[in-house]
Design a protein around this motif. Structure first.
Motif, short mmCIF file in Angstrom:
data_model
loop_
_atom_site.label_atom_id
_atom_site.label_comp_id
_atom_site.label_asym_id
_atom_site.label_seq_id
_atom_site.Cartn_x
_atom_site.Cartn_y
_atom_site.Cartn_z
N TRP A 57 0.86 -1.18 0.00
CA TRP A 57 0.00 0.00 0.00
C TRP A 57 0.90 1.23 0.00
O TRP A 57 1.71 1.43 0.89
CB TRP A 57 -0.86 -0.02 1.25
N ALA A 58 0.74 2.11 -0.96
CA ALA A 58 1.63 3.26 -1.13
C ALA A 58 1.68 4.13 0.11
O ALA A 58 0.65 4.49 0.68
CB ALA A 58 1.19 4.09 -2.33
N ASN A 62 5.60 2.05 4.06
CA ASN A 62 5.75 0.91 3.16
C ASN A 62 7.05 1.02 2.36
O ASN A 62 7.80 0.05 2.25
CB ASN A 62 4.55 0.85 2.20
N GLU A 63 7.33 2.21 1.84
CA GLU A 63 8.54 2.37 1.03
C GLU A 63 9.79 2.18 1.88
O GLU A 63 10.78 1.58 1.42
CB GLU A 63 8.54 3.75 0.37
N CYS A 83 7.02 -4.45 -11.50
CA CYS A 83 6.13 -4.81 -10.41
C CYS A 83 4.94 -5.57 -10.98
O CYS A 83 4.33 -5.14 -11.98
CB CYS A 83 5.62 -3.57 -9.67
N THR A 94 -1.13 -0.21 -5.09
CA THR A 94 -0.92 1.24 -5.14
C THR A 94 0.55 1.66 -5.03
O THR A 94 0.94 2.65 -5.64
CB THR A 94 -1.74 1.94 -4.06
N GLN A 95 1.37 0.92 -4.26
CA GLN A 95 2.78 1.30 -4.19
C GLN A 95 3.44 1.14 -5.56
O GLN A 95 4.22 2.00 -5.99
CB GLN A 95 3.52 0.47 -3.16
N TRP A 99 5.27 4.04 -7.91
CA TRP A 99 6.64 3.91 -8.40
C TRP A 99 6.76 4.05 -9.91
O TRP A 99 7.86 4.25 -10.42
CB TRP A 99 7.21 2.57 -7.96
N THR A 155 -4.59 8.16 -2.30
CA THR A 155 -3.66 7.09 -2.64
C THR A 155 -3.50 7.00 -4.16
O THR A 155 -4.50 7.02 -4.88
CB THR A 155 -4.15 5.75 -2.08
#
Length: 341
Positions: A57-58, A62-63, A83, A94-95, A99, A155
């Motif tokens: 999840w962005a 998380n990053e 990804c 979403t992450q 990216w 998001t």
């Protein structure tokens, strides 16, 4: 028999990069929601950089977790080139979408996720469900769903760089990943098989301790449980593998867990049918009489989104019972009522 999984931490949510097979690592990532606290991402080496499956999840937490885990493996975040998402839910997708802009990664997902991705609207996370819920007898619940606030409205979200089809192949350092369409949890859910390693990246299709929601998406299909059962049986027709789920610990046998889930749904079909025999006539009436979650809570005790999911799951079970001829359906544009056959 599948290959043996490499030993994992006793607590599957322990941060870090945990080897699950030669050249493949599991990275538990934090989630900003209640209930499920962690999602498993998986990292492999591709021909031009890293391939990351379901990278979370962005958000900054998380990053950071991904960056720290990759550093354990001698990599930087910028080494991620591709990804892959098993499905479009925010904790998987979403992450990776964020990216695309910051890292230039290529994001790919199953082609039938386009129905919900293209229909996404931050003003209405469940635009089709109020009508569906009302037809299931849950008119008051439908009104409450109309008023849901979108907590993740900011998001990052949108279409991927490419749509994956069943049977597509994705090159990795030691062979390739096979894309297998497994609709049910969502209509475009896919899993990724790595036959040389004897593992299956199962997303939410096969989970080790819980069963996934059905039709919990912007544009759900009409018969999600039928699709889910067919997708489970599809895996039984393939060689067994180590189970690499999106939530929960690694499992040594995908087949064993698939049989358990099929048994669960057979039992649930019987429970639903018994309630119809006792006088229930629609999905809402049945859902209110059944216990939910491992804590066996009543429907009204669940969060609103989970109440929505529960009623739609029962409607999916009623559809299967009607398909099997165990119940009859009396349908009008405004209501769906069932009777024990």
């Amino acid at each position: 028999m599948p290959a043996n999984a490499i030993d994992q931490p006793d607590d599957w949510t322990t941060p870090g990069a945990h080897p699950v097979a030669p050249g493949i690592h599991r990275i538990p990532l934090p989630l900003p929601i209640t209930g499920l606290t962690t999602v498993n991402a998986y990292v492999l080496e591709g021909p031009d950089g890293l391939v990351l499956i379901d990278p979370g999840w962005a958000g900054p937490a998380n990053e950071r977790a991904v960056t720290t885990a990759l550093a354990e493996l001698g990599h930087r975040l910028g080494d991620v080139r591709v990804c892959l998402a098993t499905h479009h839910h925010w904790d998987h997708y979403t992450q990776a979408f964020a990216w695309r802009e910051t890292l230039g990664v290529q994001l790919r997902i199953g082609e039938n996720e386009r129905f919900s991705i293209d229909g996404f609207d931050t003003a209405s996370p469940f635009p089709n469900h109020p009508e569906l819920l009302a037809r299931c007898g849950a008119e008051e619940l439908a009104e409450r769903v109309l008023a849901i606030d979108v907590s993740g409205a900011g998001t990052p979200y949108g279409p991927p760089d490419g749509w994956l089809r069943d049977g597509d192949r994705i090159p990795v350092r030691d062979g390739e990943l096979e894309v297998i369409a497994t609709p049910g949890h969502t209509r475009g859910h896919v899993v990724y098989a790595h036959s040389p390693a004897g593992v299956l990246f199962a997303g939410d299709h096969v989970l080790p301790a819980i069963t996934p929601s059905l039709g919990f998406e912007v544009a759900p299909e009409a018969t999600p449980l039928r699709s889910f059962i067919s997708s489970l049986k599809l895996l039984l027709a393939r060689p067994d593998t180590v189970l690499l789920p999106a939530h929960g610990p690694v499992g040594t046998s995908t087949h064993t867990r698939v049989h358990e889930i099929l048994d669960h749904h057979r039992d649930r079909l019987d429970e639903v049918n018994e309630l119809l025999v006792a006088g229930a006539t629609n999905a809402y009436e049945v859902a209110r009489q059944l216990p939910w979650t491992r804590h066996r809570r009543q429907l009204d005790a669940l969060q609103l989104e989970h109440q929505l999911s529960a009623v739609m799951e029962i409607e999916a079970h009623l559809d299967v019972l009607a398909h099997l001829g165990r119940v009859t359906l009396d349908e009008t544009p405004a209501a769906r009522r069932y009777n024990a056959a």
